[in-house]
Design a protein around this motif. Structure first.
Motif, PDB file in Angstrom:
ATOM      1  N   UNK A 105       0.940  -1.125   0.010  1.00 36.48           N
ATOM      2  CA  UNK A 105       0.089   0.033   0.100  1.00 36.48           C
ATOM      3  C   UNK A 105       0.712   1.331  -0.101  1.00 36.48           C
ATOM      4  N   UNK A 106       1.947   1.492   0.928  1.00 35.40           N
ATOM      5  CA  UNK A 106       2.684   2.550   0.981  1.00 35.40           C
ATOM      6  C   UNK A 106       3.565   2.661  -0.490  1.00 35.40           C
ATOM      7  N   UNK A 107       4.124   1.625  -0.876  1.00 32.71           N
ATOM      8  CA  UNK A 107       4.881   1.719  -2.121  1.00 32.71           C
ATOM      9  C   UNK A 107       4.120   2.277  -3.260  1.00 32.71           C
ATOM     10  N   UNK A 108       2.831   1.869  -3.262  1.00 35.33           N
ATOM     11  CA  UNK A 108       1.997   2.196  -4.370  1.00 35.33           C
ATOM     12  C   UNK A 108       1.486   3.772  -4.032  1.00 35.33           C
ATOM     13  N   UNK A 109       1.403   4.103  -2.780  1.00 40.60           N
ATOM     14  CA  UNK A 109       0.940   5.207  -2.472  1.00 40.60           C
ATOM     15  C   UNK A 109       2.103   6.413  -2.768  1.00 40.60           C
ATOM     16  N   UNK A 110       3.303   6.028  -2.207  1.00 42.70           N
ATOM     17  CA  UNK A 110       4.270   6.831  -2.213  1.00 42.70           C
ATOM     18  C   UNK A 110       5.630   6.778  -3.164  1.00 42.70           C
ATOM     19  N   UNK A 111       5.360   5.837  -3.845  1.00 43.76           N
ATOM     20  CA  UNK A 111       6.393   5.462  -4.978  1.00 43.76           C
ATOM     21  C   UNK A 111       7.543   5.100  -4.525  1.00 43.76           C
ATOM     22  N   UNK A 112       7.849   4.808  -3.350  1.00 40.29           N
ATOM     23  CA  UNK A 112       9.166   4.185  -2.828  1.00 40.29           C
ATOM     24  C   UNK A 112       9.074   3.257  -1.593  1.00 40.29           C
ATOM     25  N   UNK A 113      10.290   2.626  -1.302  1.00 43.20           N
ATOM     26  CA  UNK A 113      10.082   1.715  -0.153  1.00 43.20           C
ATOM     27  C   UNK A 113       9.996   2.299   1.269  1.00 43.20           C
ATOM     28  N   UNK A 114       8.932   2.081   1.992  1.00 42.38           N
ATOM     29  CA  UNK A 114       8.417   2.826   3.154  1.00 42.38           C
ATOM     30  C   UNK A 114       9.480   2.262   4.135  1.00 42.38           C
ATOM     31  N   UNK A 115       9.546   3.380   5.050  1.00 40.38           N
ATOM     32  CA  UNK A 115      10.518   3.033   6.404  1.00 40.38           C
ATOM     33  C   UNK A 115       9.737   2.445   7.441  1.00 40.38           C
ATOM     34  N   UNK A 116      10.678   1.976   8.288  1.00 45.01           N
ATOM     35  CA  UNK A 116       9.952   1.163   9.383  1.00 45.01           C
ATOM     36  C   UNK A 116       8.949   2.099  10.163  1.00 45.01           C
ATOM     37  N   UNK A 178      12.487 -16.089 -11.239  1.00 44.03           N
ATOM     38  CA  UNK A 178      14.240 -15.685 -10.792  1.00 44.03           C
ATOM     39  C   UNK A 178      14.414 -14.386 -11.228  1.00 44.03           C
ATOM     40  N   UNK A 179      13.829 -13.981 -12.308  1.00 40.66           N
ATOM     41  CA  UNK A 179      14.252 -12.768 -13.114  1.00 40.66           C
ATOM     42  C   UNK A 179      13.570 -11.480 -11.841  1.00 40.66           C
ATOM     43  N   UNK A 180      12.355 -11.985 -11.528  1.00 37.89           N
ATOM     44  CA  UNK A 180      11.365 -10.953 -10.818  1.00 37.89           C
ATOM     45  C   UNK A 180      12.180 -11.002  -9.477  1.00 37.89           C
ATOM     46  N   UNK A 181      12.614 -11.985  -8.819  1.00 39.70           N
ATOM     47  CA  UNK A 181      13.192 -12.148  -7.617  1.00 39.70           C
ATOM     48  C   UNK A 181      14.581 -11.285  -7.484  1.00 39.70           C
ATOM     49  N   UNK A 182      15.398 -11.171  -8.715  1.00 38.84           N
ATOM     50  CA  UNK A 182      16.636 -10.537  -8.885  1.00 38.84           C
ATOM     51  C   UNK A 182      16.341  -8.760  -8.901  1.00 38.84           C
ATOM     52  N   UNK A 183      15.387  -8.442  -9.622  1.00 39.34           N
ATOM     53  CA  UNK A 183      14.934  -6.991  -9.611  1.00 39.34           C
ATOM     54  C   UNK A 183      14.371  -6.818  -8.419  1.00 39.34           C
ATOM     55  N   UNK A 184      13.709  -7.597  -7.545  1.00 38.21           N
ATOM     56  CA  UNK A 184      13.105  -7.089  -6.282  1.00 38.21           C
ATOM     57  C   UNK A 184      14.437  -6.892  -5.178  1.00 38.21           C
ATOM     58  N   UNK A 185      15.337  -7.953  -5.107  1.00 34.79           N
ATOM     59  CA  UNK A 185      16.409  -7.658  -4.436  1.00 34.79           C
ATOM     60  C   UNK A 185      17.030  -6.553  -4.646  1.00 34.79           C
ATOM     61  N   UNK A 186      17.425  -6.185  -5.942  1.00 33.85           N
ATOM     62  CA  UNK A 186      18.278  -5.192  -6.403  1.00 33.85           C
ATOM     63  C   UNK A 186      17.379  -3.605  -5.859  1.00 33.85           C
ATOM     64  N   UNK A 187      16.122  -3.911  -5.658  1.00 34.50           N
ATOM     65  CA  UNK A 187      15.360  -2.734  -5.123  1.00 34.50           C
ATOM     66  C   UNK A 187      15.271  -2.482  -3.891  1.00 34.50           C
ATOM     67  N   UNK A 188      15.775  -3.480  -3.009  1.00 34.64           N
ATOM     68  CA  UNK A 188      15.613  -3.240  -1.549  1.00 34.64           C
ATOM     69  C   UNK A 188      16.577  -2.163  -0.990  1.00 34.64           C
ATOM     70  N   UNK A 189      15.930  -1.686   0.117  1.00 31.87           N
ATOM     71  CA  UNK A 189      16.747  -0.477   0.880  1.00 31.87           C
ATOM     72  C   UNK A 189      18.345  -0.955   0.825  1.00 31.87           C
ATOM     73  N   UNK A 190      19.111   0.015   0.904  1.00 30.93           N
ATOM     74  CA  UNK A 190      20.782  -0.502   1.037  1.00 30.93           C
ATOM     75  C   UNK A 190      21.019  -1.521   1.822  1.00 30.93           C
ATOM     76  N   UNK A 191      20.606  -1.213   3.149  1.00 29.75           N
ATOM     77  CA  UNK A 191      21.227  -2.239   4.406  1.00 29.75           C
ATOM     78  C   UNK A 191      20.452  -3.284   4.401  1.00 29.75           C
TER      79      UNK A 191
END
Length: 238
Positions: A105-116, A178-191
């Motif tokens: 929901x927050x990713x769709x709303x804000x266009x970025x990975x939500x913080x904790x 596998x391709x979707x997973x690679x993209x998803x991992x690449x888009x994780x927050x850095x830490x």
């Protein structure tokens, strides 16, 4: 040591002593993906059964090849033991699904990975409570078999196994997935991406990762569980 016929015999006690550290290393590494209710001693005991099975079954030369073979049998024995128990209580799994829904929901709303903090506010809970859920759900998996079926359908694996050649592992490792997973991992927050890389690529345990990042082992556990929740959210919506 050889018999009178020239057949090589094995000193099983020596092999058990030599490869017990391998059992413990595998057990502690697998513990990082399991809920706190699982005891590492139980994993080690199951792993020792796998080691003994490997010693009894192996027919090749005893060296690095045996270690690789033994590692497979040890992991398999531990997984067999775990399959008889519920890796993650249903109540905790429901909480994780709420977190996944909030992430989406927050990713769709804000266009970025939500913080904790944003996730905790969306879930209407204190940040400490959110962290506690992540800590308790350290056994969260990337894929649950029920993800592949509707409530009124027969079990996913039963459908696959109607065909004798059907291989559930191959289905889960589908190239598109596998391709979707690679993209998803690449888009994780850095830490979180760093934690996943150190744990799965470098096979570091949570304590070792914590020492590198300068945080506690429990904090690494939270980051790992949160990364899994982000990946599940993105993959389910893909």
């Amino acid at each position: 040591m050889y018999t009178a016929t020239g057949t090589r015999t094995i000193d099983k006690e020596q092999f058990v002593t030599e490869f017990t550290p391998l059992v413990k290393r595998i057990a502690y590494h697998m513990m990082t993906r399991l809920p706190a209710s699982v005891q590492v001693d139980d994993l080690i005991q199951a792993g020792m059964i796998g080691l003994l099975d490997a010693i009894n079954r192996y027919e090749g030369s005893y060296g690095r090849q045996f270690e690789s073979y033994a590692a497979q049998r040890i992991r398999g024995s531990i997984l067999d033991e775990l399959r008889e128990a519920d890796w993650l209580p249903r109540s905790l799994r429901r909480k994780m699904r709420r977190i996944e829904a909030a992430i989406n929901l927050l990713e769709q709303r804000n266009g970025c990975a939500p913080s904790e903090q944003e996730l905790a506010e969306e879930l209407n809970m204190p940040l400490d409570e959110y962290h506690e859920i992540l800590q308790n759900a350290r056994g969260a998996q990337l894929i649950y078999y029920e993800d592949f079926q509707q409530e009124d359908e027969e079990p996913f694996l039963d459908r696959l196994l109607v065909d004798a050649e059907g291989d559930p592992l191959n289905a889960l490792l589908d190239e598109n997935f596998r391709k979707l997973l690679i993209v998803a991992i690449d888009n994780l927050p850095p830490r979180e991406k760093q934690v996943m890389g150190m744990h799965y690529e470098q096979e570091m345990n949570l304590r070792e990762i914590g020492e590198v990042l300068g945080v506690s082992e429990s904090r690494v556990c939270q980051l790992h569980t949160q990364a899994i929740a982000r990946l599940r959210s993105r993959l389910r919506n893909s």
